[in-house]
Design an enzyme around this catalytic site. Structure first.
Site, short mmCIF file in Angstrom:
data_model
loop_
_atom_site.label_atom_id
_atom_site.label_comp_id
_atom_site.label_asym_id
_atom_site.label_seq_id
_atom_site.Cartn_x
_atom_site.Cartn_y
_atom_site.Cartn_z
N ASP A 1 0.87 -1.16 0.00
CA ASP A 1 0.00 0.00 0.00
C ASP A 1 0.91 1.22 0.00
O ASP A 1 1.68 1.42 0.93
CB ASP A 1 -0.86 -0.04 1.27
CG ASP A 1 -1.75 1.17 1.37
OD1 ASP A 1 -2.08 1.72 0.32
OD2 ASP A 1 -2.10 1.56 2.50
N THR B 1 -3.27 5.73 -3.68
CA THR B 1 -2.09 6.36 -3.07
C THR B 1 -0.84 6.12 -3.90
O THR B 1 0.05 6.96 -3.94
CB THR B 1 -1.86 5.78 -1.67
OG1 THR B 1 -1.99 4.37 -1.75
CG2 THR B 1 -2.88 6.30 -0.70
N THR B 2 -0.80 4.97 -4.56
CA THR B 2 0.39 4.67 -5.36
C THR B 2 0.38 5.48 -6.65
O THR B 2 1.37 6.09 -7.03
CB THR B 2 0.44 3.17 -5.70
OG1 THR B 2 0.20 2.44 -4.51
CG2 THR B 2 1.76 2.79 -6.26
N ASP C 1 -8.85 0.24 2.70
CA ASP C 1 -8.93 0.76 1.33
C ASP C 1 -10.26 0.37 0.70
O ASP C 1 -10.92 1.19 0.08
CB ASP C 1 -7.78 0.20 0.47
CG ASP C 1 -6.51 1.00 0.69
OD1 ASP C 1 -6.54 1.85 1.59
OD2 ASP C 1 -5.52 0.79 -0.02
#
Length: 556
Positions: A60, A93-94, A393
């Site tokens: 994550d 987020t990535t 998530d």
């Protein structure tokens, strides 16, 4: 010649001009490279050792960056990105880091040609507006109550995570949990408070398949007197208190001087009567379960158990709020203010179970719970932590869709469509901004490219084929299947993304790229100002192994 004037102290270091731009871009790219391999279903995991020697194994983006300790200021601001993304929408987020890094990377060429950073920023902001417009155009609305679509959507969002190998398990948990606690605000809006009303309880042991969403709450407590009180009550009447059920203690030390023996008895009697009254007030409402956040004295426990009432004491406030939400009770501050309406009757079953070697109290089978507990079981602590992160998530994604039920294609298809649209539009832009605008369009391709790289397919061929498909702005739904690396239609493969995750990703990435580009000076080595006369903080003495024989360490 005049002597040179010193403006800055010697201890300060100042870098300015293009040197700073290059340093910032390098730092941002370095952060993006760390994260890059964790994008997509075929992603790698990162293993991090934190200061206390614990291990975090995750892919994550936010969890990785949270653990890293960075020196460069620009890299730190990149980390902030993924944090905001995580707080705002919980997913992407990535991608935000990869996209931001790419935006800065394409800007580097212009800075070398001595373009002014504000020109690049202007072009980027224009590109952002147009990109959001394209998103609005290709977004598809869905029905929130259509379970298979929702499942497909959440699966594609957590398909990139470690738990995707367990099939629909996590997606199911997430949908159940979020649809339970959703509150209709009217006008078609739904508010889902994940943090307050969904508690994730991790209990090591068992298998992952045993994880479930309880229609109610569980907490790590046992009844006060296990032998005397019932541990299983169907359809309990629950009273929640937020006051101690014991004799009032004086605020400060109270001295009572007793002359006669009988006075002492009177005092004790008063105490007993006070507690008895309190219990009578509670028992008037015929509860089956009394839960208080504070203490509960032995005497009160005796009265309650005599009446066949189970009691639980010293419960966390947050847990108490959840129970109130689940069974429809109201938390009461004083027993004499109890009303019939404060008693919670919504629960179907109260029972205490032993899991492992701890007792957990369950209040389950509630009629219309507005709070729930997700019970996660798994082999090891590390595994459970990772599952919990993925669940967070997935729940965020479910929440986003309940709030704004619009979908976009996943698998890099959205980014390619945006990229193609911006490329077409760039020909109509006049002046010097045209080139950075075009570069921004190309930067969007970083996401599908990274996906292709992580699948291990031939990147150049795949990208060319995809650009060909998207070139005329048609088939917006063609993207990369992250598992096989084939070019497919995302609609058929059910690979979707939530609209506000994508929009937020683009906004955050571009705005931060602009912010980093506008930095042209870094002054480092600034000391905190100290009050005059104050001594500097003394350094703590660090003991090495050689001092271990010294007296001061050994305890007496």
């Amino acid at each position: 010649m005049h002597a040179p004037v010193l403006v800055l102290r010697d201890s300060l270091k100042r870098e300015s001009g293009t040197k700073v731009h290059h340093a910032n871009i390098q730092a941002a790219k370095a952060v993006a490279d760390i994260i890059r391999t964790t994008l997509g279903p075929r992603s790698m995991l990162k293993m991090l050792l934190d200061a206390s020697g614990g291990i975090v194994v995750t892919n994550d983006g936010n969890a990785i960056l949270r653990e890293l300790d960075l020196a460069h200021p620009a890299a730190k601001s990149m980390i902030e990105l993924s944090r905001t993304q995580d707080e705002e929408v919980g997913d992407g987020t990535t991608s935000v880091i990869v996209l931001g890094g790419e935006m800065l990377h394409v800007a580097e060429a212009f800075i070398e040609k001595s373009y002014h950073p504000t020109v690049i920023c202007r072009a980027y902001n224009k590109a952002l507006e147009d990109a959001i417009a394209v998103l609005d155009k290709i977004a598809v609305s869905i029905d929130v109550n259509d379970r298979p679509t929702m499942l497909g959507l959440i699966k594609s969002c957590i398909g990139t995570k470690f738990t995707s190998q367990f099939g629909d398990l996590i997606a199911d948990l997430a949908i159940d949990a979020t649809s339970t606690v959703g509150v209709d605000l009217g006008q078609g809006l739904r508010e889902v408070d994940i943090k307050k009303y969904i508690k994730v309880e991790k209990v090591p042991g068992g298998q992952l398949e045993d994880s479930k969403v309880l229609k109610g709450v569980m907490f790590n407590k046992d009844v006060v007197a296990p032998g005397k009180m019932k541990r299983k009550i169907p359809n309990p009447r629950i009273i929640l208190l937020d006051c101690p059920v014991e004799y009032k203690k004086g605020e400060n030390q109270t001295n009572a001087e007793l002359v006669r023996e009988e006075d002492w008895e009177v005092l004790l009697k008063m105490e007993e009567e006070y507690i008895e009254n309190m219990c009578v007030q509670i028992l008037k409402f015929k509860p089956d379960l009394v839960i208080t956040e504070k203490g509960l004295s032995d005497l009160a426990c005796h009265y309650l158990s005599k009446a066949g009432v189970s009691a639980i004491r010293r419960l966390r406030k947050t847990d108490n709020n959840r129970i109130a939400k689940a069974c429809g009770a109201t938390i009461v501050n004083r027993p004499d203010e109890l009303q019939e309406s404060d008693v919670g009757t919504g629960a179907g079953l109260f029972e205490v179970k032993k899991i492992g070697d701890e007792f957990f109290a369950f209040i389950v089978d509630c009629k219309d719970p507005k709070a729930c507990t997700v019970l996660l079981r798994g082999a090891s602590k590390d595994l459970l932590n990772e599952v919990e992160r993925n669940l967070q998530d997935a729940m965020s994604v479910a929440r986003n869709i309940l709030k704004n039920p619009k979908l976009l294609p996943g698998g890099g298809a959205t980014e390619l469509t945006v990229s193609a649209a911006l490329k077409q539009k760039s020909s109509s832009i006049e002046g010097i901004e045209k080139w950075p605008y075009e570069a921004a369009a190309i930067a969007f391709e970083a996401i599908p490219r990274t996906l292709a790289q992580n699948c291990g397919v031939n990147v150049i061929r795949t990208m060319t084929a995809l650009q060909g498909k998207h070139a005329n702005g048609e088939n917006a739904w063609i993207g990369i299947d992250g598992n096989t690396g084939e070019i497919t239609d995302m609609k058929e493969r059910k690979i979707w993304d939530a609209y506000n995750v994508k929009a937020q990703t683009f906004k955050t990435a571009i705005e931060s790229a602009c912010m980093l580009l506008r930095i042209d000076d870094i002054v480092s080595g600034i000391k905190k100002k100290q009050a005059p006369g104050a001594q500097g903080p003394s350094k703590p003495k660090i003991e090495t192994e050689a001092d271990a024989d010294g007296e001061q360490i050994l305890p007496d």
